[in-house]
Design a protein around this motif. Sequence first.
Motif, PDB file in Angstrom:
ATOM      1  N   ARG A 143      37.886  35.712  30.351  1.00  0.00           N
ATOM      2  CA  ARG A 143      39.228  36.137  30.791  1.00  0.00           C
ATOM      3  C   ARG A 143      39.160  37.462  31.545  1.00  0.00           C
ATOM      4  O   ARG A 143      39.810  37.614  32.598  1.00  0.00           O
ATOM      5  CB  ARG A 143      40.126  36.277  29.562  1.00  0.00           C
ATOM      6  N   ALA A 167      37.730  36.901  34.962  1.00  0.00           N
ATOM      7  CA  ALA A 167      38.708  36.305  35.869  1.00  0.00           C
ATOM      8  C   ALA A 167      39.726  37.337  36.346  1.00  0.00           C
ATOM      9  O   ALA A 167      40.110  37.355  37.521  1.00  0.00           O
ATOM     10  CB  ALA A 167      39.409  35.142  35.173  1.00  0.00           C
ATOM     11  N   LEU A 168      40.141  38.237  35.419  1.00  0.00           N
ATOM     12  CA  LEU A 168      41.101  39.272  35.813  1.00  0.00           C
ATOM     13  C   LEU A 168      40.491  40.244  36.812  1.00  0.00           C
ATOM     14  O   LEU A 168      41.163  40.668  37.776  1.00  0.00           O
ATOM     15  CB  LEU A 168      41.582  40.034  34.564  1.00  0.00           C
ATOM     16  N   LYS A 228      40.329  38.537  40.113  1.00  0.00           N
ATOM     17  CA  LYS A 228      41.663  38.459  40.713  1.00  0.00           C
ATOM     18  C   LYS A 228      42.074  39.802  41.305  1.00  0.00           C
ATOM     19  O   LYS A 228      42.635  39.870  42.417  1.00  0.00           O
ATOM     20  CB  LYS A 228      42.677  38.015  39.663  1.00  0.00           C
ATOM     21  N   ALA A 229      41.797  40.898  40.573  1.00  0.00           N
ATOM     22  CA  ALA A 229      42.134  42.227  41.076  1.00  0.00           C
ATOM     23  C   ALA A 229      41.333  42.551  42.337  1.00  0.00           C
ATOM     24  O   ALA A 229      41.875  43.125  43.306  1.00  0.00           O
ATOM     25  CB  ALA A 229      41.878  43.272  39.999  1.00  0.00           C
ATOM     26  N   ARG A 288      40.117  40.383  44.456  1.00  0.00           N
ATOM     27  CA  ARG A 288      40.639  39.548  45.547  1.00  0.00           C
ATOM     28  C   ARG A 288      41.951  40.113  46.087  1.00  0.00           C
ATOM     29  O   ARG A 288      42.208  40.093  47.294  1.00  0.00           O
ATOM     30  CB  ARG A 288      40.829  38.120  45.045  1.00  0.00           C
ATOM     31  N   GLN A 289      42.788  40.672  45.176  1.00  0.00           N
ATOM     32  CA  GLN A 289      44.050  41.248  45.620  1.00  0.00           C
ATOM     33  C   GLN A 289      43.805  42.499  46.473  1.00  0.00           C
ATOM     34  O   GLN A 289      44.484  42.711  47.500  1.00  0.00           O
ATOM     35  CB  GLN A 289      44.914  41.608  44.406  1.00  0.00           C
TER      36      GLN A 289
END
Length: 358
Positions: free
Chosen positions: A241, A244-245, A248-249, A251-252
């Motif tokens: 998890r 993945a976070l 995601k951060a 990628r943002q």
Amino acid sequence: MADAEDRTEAPSARRLQQARDDGQIALSREAMNFIALMAGAIGTFALLPVLLPTFVRNMQLLMMHAGSAPLSHNSLQQTAEQAFQSGLLIAVPVAGTVMAFGIGCGILQSGFLIHPESLLPKFERISPLAGLKRIFGGGTLPDTFKSIAKLLVFSVVVWNSAKKILPETYGMVGVSPGNLMHIVSDVCLHAVVAMILAQLVIAGADILWTRFRHTSKLRMSRQEMKDEYRNTEGDPHVKGRLKALRAKAARQRMMDGVKDSTVVITNPTHYAVALAYEKGTAGAPKIVAKGMDDVAARIRELAQDNRIPVISNPPLARALFPLPLDSEVPAEHFKVVAAIIAYVWKLKQPAAPHTPIS
């Protein structure tokens, strides 16, 4: 706590280290006995021939003056002290040899482990009830059988040594003390050597058994293995998890970099690489975002929403895509990238004002 039947896995390195930190090690007592027996034999047969003449001479002097010495308290005390000191001159070197060899064997077996807590007094060591549990508990049965087997082995060794001298005992009557001492020393030497060899075999077997029992006591169940991995490496679900976070951060942040980019190079649909460059800077253009397939589509969409030119150049897009983010464009691509950026700047310039014909 898992049952003993569930402990089917070998102990992990962490479990072994924890046991060692707690003072639990595979220490063979029979190996210590072998070293003590060998050291005692060395001390006896190597040191006594040197120390015994002095002891005998001192005893002779004490006996020669026994009748002439006054029977006072101080005289008796002085005589006892002299006899005691003469005995110490023999006992201390032999005992010191045994102690030194024993300490060395313990240090080698423990791997130079020093555990002060093991030296502290514990109630269960002196408790009669705890002693009875240790004696009649199931865990002491192997030690009991081992002691019985050891007793039988030594009995056979002593009997074989004594059997050789029994027929000769009748002929020893009238033998001089020197010859008698020589005969007894030879018999004792052969008996001690046989006992040392027997103890060596016993110690070797006990070392293997001790290590096997130590490892068996520390065996782990599958659940304990999972719990240890979770405690040391972290819960796999939580780690997944968090990974993945973080992705995601990242990628943002990369997508936010598209909004400040100068141009986006595409392939035209599979790859998308966003470059940023400011006029007047000394460095080369940097790769601020990149992606393929769905991510590439998202980069093109953001570029269009922010009015950033999207240029189709498949060779350049494929060449820049493997490079890491925030890296500068290599020198071999300067010429192509410079031409694209110059074209982009030209597109952004306002159209020349129309001059009315007079």
